[in-house]
Scaffold this active site. Structure first.
Site, mmCIF file in Angstrom:
data_model
loop_
_atom_site.group_PDB
_atom_site.id
_atom_site.type_symbol
_atom_site.label_atom_id
_atom_site.label_comp_id
_atom_site.label_asym_id
_atom_site.label_seq_id
_atom_site.Cartn_x
_atom_site.Cartn_y
_atom_site.Cartn_z
ATOM 1 N N PHE A 132 -35.891 44.702 -31.693
ATOM 2 C CA PHE A 132 -34.572 45.073 -31.172
ATOM 3 C C PHE A 132 -34.658 46.448 -30.489
ATOM 4 O O PHE A 132 -35.345 47.338 -30.970
ATOM 5 C CB PHE A 132 -33.591 45.101 -32.348
ATOM 6 C CG PHE A 132 -32.154 45.195 -31.965
ATOM 7 C CD1 PHE A 132 -31.448 44.065 -31.597
ATOM 8 C CD2 PHE A 132 -31.490 46.413 -31.987
ATOM 9 C CE1 PHE A 132 -30.106 44.142 -31.246
ATOM 10 C CE2 PHE A 132 -30.153 46.498 -31.637
ATOM 11 C CZ PHE A 132 -29.458 45.354 -31.274
ATOM 12 N N ASP A 207 -36.828 45.687 -41.055
ATOM 13 C CA ASP A 207 -35.464 45.591 -40.546
ATOM 14 C C ASP A 207 -34.958 44.188 -40.885
ATOM 15 O O ASP A 207 -35.506 43.188 -40.397
ATOM 16 C CB ASP A 207 -35.471 45.831 -39.028
ATOM 17 C CG ASP A 207 -34.059 45.859 -38.448
ATOM 18 O OD1 ASP A 207 -33.206 45.111 -38.977
ATOM 19 O OD2 ASP A 207 -33.821 46.600 -37.492
ATOM 20 N N TYR A 232 -22.671 43.743 -40.599
ATOM 21 C CA TYR A 232 -21.656 43.022 -39.800
ATOM 22 C C TYR A 232 -22.136 41.678 -39.278
ATOM 23 O O TYR A 232 -21.395 40.982 -38.611
ATOM 24 C CB TYR A 232 -21.142 43.896 -38.648
ATOM 25 C CG TYR A 232 -22.209 44.545 -37.791
ATOM 26 C CD1 TYR A 232 -22.861 43.817 -36.809
ATOM 27 C CD2 TYR A 232 -22.555 45.879 -37.972
ATOM 28 C CE1 TYR A 232 -23.847 44.406 -36.024
ATOM 29 C CE2 TYR A 232 -23.538 46.471 -37.196
ATOM 30 C CZ TYR A 232 -24.179 45.733 -36.225
ATOM 31 O OH TYR A 232 -25.151 46.307 -35.456
ATOM 32 N N LYS A 233 -23.393 41.308 -39.554
ATOM 33 C CA LYS A 233 -23.903 40.004 -39.118
ATOM 34 C C LYS A 233 -23.632 38.980 -40.228
ATOM 35 O O LYS A 233 -22.493 38.591 -40.422
ATOM 36 C CB LYS A 233 -25.373 40.144 -38.709
ATOM 37 C CG LYS A 233 -25.482 40.977 -37.420
ATOM 38 C CD LYS A 233 -26.887 41.397 -37.044
ATOM 39 C CE LYS A 233 -26.852 42.222 -35.751
ATOM 40 N NZ LYS A 233 -28.096 42.934 -35.474
ATOM 41 N N ARG A 381 -28.197 32.220 -27.547
ATOM 42 C CA ARG A 381 -28.481 32.175 -28.979
ATOM 43 C C ARG A 381 -27.346 31.422 -29.657
ATOM 44 O O ARG A 381 -26.171 31.771 -29.488
ATOM 45 C CB ARG A 381 -28.560 33.584 -29.572
ATOM 46 C CG ARG A 381 -29.780 34.369 -29.149
ATOM 47 C CD ARG A 381 -29.933 35.636 -29.976
ATOM 48 N NE ARG A 381 -28.689 36.407 -30.058
ATOM 49 C CZ ARG A 381 -28.566 37.530 -30.741
ATOM 50 N NH1 ARG A 381 -29.587 38.017 -31.426
ATOM 51 N NH2 ARG A 381 -27.415 38.179 -30.758
HETATM 52 C C1 LIG Z 1 -28.150 44.157 -34.797
HETATM 53 C C2 LIG Z 1 -29.417 44.924 -34.973
HETATM 54 C C3 LIG Z 1 -29.421 46.320 -35.011
HETATM 55 C C4 LIG Z 1 -28.132 47.082 -34.797
HETATM 56 O O1 LIG Z 1 -28.221 48.449 -34.938
HETATM 57 P P1 LIG Z 1 -26.873 49.302 -35.060
HETATM 58 O O2 LIG Z 1 -27.324 50.691 -35.152
HETATM 59 O O3 LIG Z 1 -26.153 48.828 -36.306
HETATM 60 O O4 LIG Z 1 -26.055 49.036 -33.855
HETATM 61 C C5 LIG Z 1 -30.625 46.967 -35.236
HETATM 62 N N1 LIG Z 1 -31.781 46.275 -35.405
HETATM 63 C C6 LIG Z 1 -31.805 44.919 -35.351
HETATM 64 C C7 LIG Z 1 -33.076 44.188 -35.546
HETATM 65 C C8 LIG Z 1 -30.625 44.212 -35.125
HETATM 66 O O5 LIG Z 1 -30.648 42.892 -35.053
#
Ligand SMILES: *Cc1c(COP(=O)(O)O)cnc(C)c1O
Length: 409
Positions: A132, A207, A232-233, A381
């Site tokens: 990400f 992560d 939040y996911k 997705r």
């Molecule tokens: C959604 C996601 C994030 C989001 O990071 P935020 O700081 O909460 O916006 C980070 N890493 C991964 C792998 C994600 O899927």
């Protein structure tokens, strides 16, 4: 041989046989949305969360006022951390906290780990190019700040043990990987990758953004060093709900995180002249926690606890298998490519499909209440959140994509 029945009949049979079907009634009705396929970006609110948020404003905040801090809010980053640990992480109490955005929590953990004497002399951080953006950007900054070098694993199909074996050496301080790849949905072999990194003396930060809440995790048993993930996911905490961090029990007292705020200091209310970290996991707290943003996560954890993460994973595998089956049948003939691994043991809870027309297609779908998400250059997705997504929503979504492609043909 009898031909396969129509997709709608198969979806109905799967929904009728779904032991978790009743949980769909626990979510706030989604208005004009007929198929919500983006629970991996933003989970739907539970009815309990809606009530808890309203009650919080009128009762807890409204009448307890500043006394609320003493009564429960001050401890909430740690009590909610323990609850996430117990229900979703396989973590004993005292190892998880709720902090800020995932980005900031990752920063705290990476910086803290790099200072450990056993890796401080090592100058490399291993990360994969499909990770990400925030994870990659953050490490670029930290590498510059701390004089480290990034070693990139380039594995579009997902990070394997073989790819890791090439990248990790006695120069590796830390490996940062996503458990489930945000784009392809590839599920990494977390226990084996952790073991291999440890054999070479490196630490691993996992992560968990796309796995927590969608499958059983056993961080203590898997000997994970540090981890972080979104709420939040699949934990349905609402837009911007703060991330959690996890620290292996024996590392908690040895780590010192870089954002030294008063709420994580040894004696916050003495307001003393210098910072000393608090004993235990509280040292990872920095400033005043975002209490209102933590309420919905607690409500979802109750549902996950009731359903059980094994049953959640079982449904997730059936949902993604059904999405792949329909994609093969209805979309591949239109030139759609399937990116997500076919092996259920190697995929998370979303399915990614690619086609050059998808940016336009997604705009059309959103306007008609079919809501997947779009990832450049041309991926859709289909995020399948086991407690809220029905098999019929998967059917509606895939048929809507087919219809949109047929209109173009
Ligand atoms: C959604 C996601 C994030 C989001 O990071 P935020 O700081 O909460 O916006 C980070 N890493 C991964 C792998 C994600 O899927």
């Amino acid at each position: 041989m009898t031909p396969p029945s129509a997709p709608a009949a198969r979806a109905a049979a799967l929904d009728a046989a779904d032991p978790l079907a009743r949980f769909r009634d626990e979510f706030v009705p989604a208005g004009d949305v007929v198929a919500y396929l983006d629970g991996n970006s933003l989970g739907r609110p539970t009815k309990a969360a809606a009530e808890r948020l309203a009650r919080f404003a009128t009762d807890e905040w409204g009448t307890r006022l500043i006394r609320g801090w003493d009564e429960s809010w001050y401890e909430l980053p740690l009590t909610l951390g323990d609850r996430i640990g117990a229900v979703a992480l396989g973590a004993a109490p005292g190892q998880a906290f709720v902090g800020e955005s995932t980005t900031v929590v990752l920063y705290k953990l990476v910086r803290a780990v790099l200072d450990l004497p056993e890796v401080a002399g090592r100058d490399e951080i291993v990360v994969d190019s499909q990770n990400f953006p925030t994870d990659r950007y953050l490490l670029e900054g930290i590498a510059a700040e701390c004089g480290k070098r990034l070693v990139w694993i380039d594995a579009p199909g997902g990070v394997t043990l073989d790819a890791l074996a090439v990248a990790v050496s006695d120069r590796t301080a830390l490996v940062l990987l996503s458990h489930v790849a945000y784009r392809s949905g590839h599920l990494a072999d977390l226990p084996e990758i952790t073991r291999l990194a440890h054999e070479r003396g490196a630490l691993v930060l996992w992560d968990l953004c796309h796995s927590v809440g969608a499958m059983p995790l056993e961080l203590d048993a898997w000997d994970v060093d540090v981890a972080a993930g979104c709420t939040y996911k699949y934990l349905n905490g609402g837009p911007g709900s703060p991330a959690f961090g996890y620290v292996r029990a024996d590392l908690v007292e040895r780590l010192r995180q870089p954002i030294q705020g008063w709420m994580g200091a040894a004696a916050p209310f003495e307001m003393g002249p210098a910072y000393e970290p608090h004993a235990g996991i509280r040292r990872f707290v920095s400033g005043t926690p975002t209490i209102t943003s933590m309420l919905a996560t607690g409500a979802m954890l109750d549902l996950i606890d009731e359903a059980g993460t094994d049953a959640i994973r079982a449904k997730s595998e059936l949902l993604t298998a059904f999405a792949l089956e329909l994609a093969d049948e209805l979309l591949v003939p239109h030139g759609v490519a399937v990116t997500t691994p076919r092996d259920a043991a190697r995929r998370g809870s979303h399915v990614t499909i690619d086609h050059p027309a998808f940016e336009e297609v997604v705009r059309e779908l959103w306007a008609t209440g079919v809501v997947p998400d779009f990832r450049r250059p041309h991926g859709i997705r289909l995020g399948l959140s086991p407690l809220s997504t029905s098999f019929d929503e998967v059917r509606i979504g895939v048929e809507a994509v087919r219809d949109a492609l047929e209109r173009r043909a």
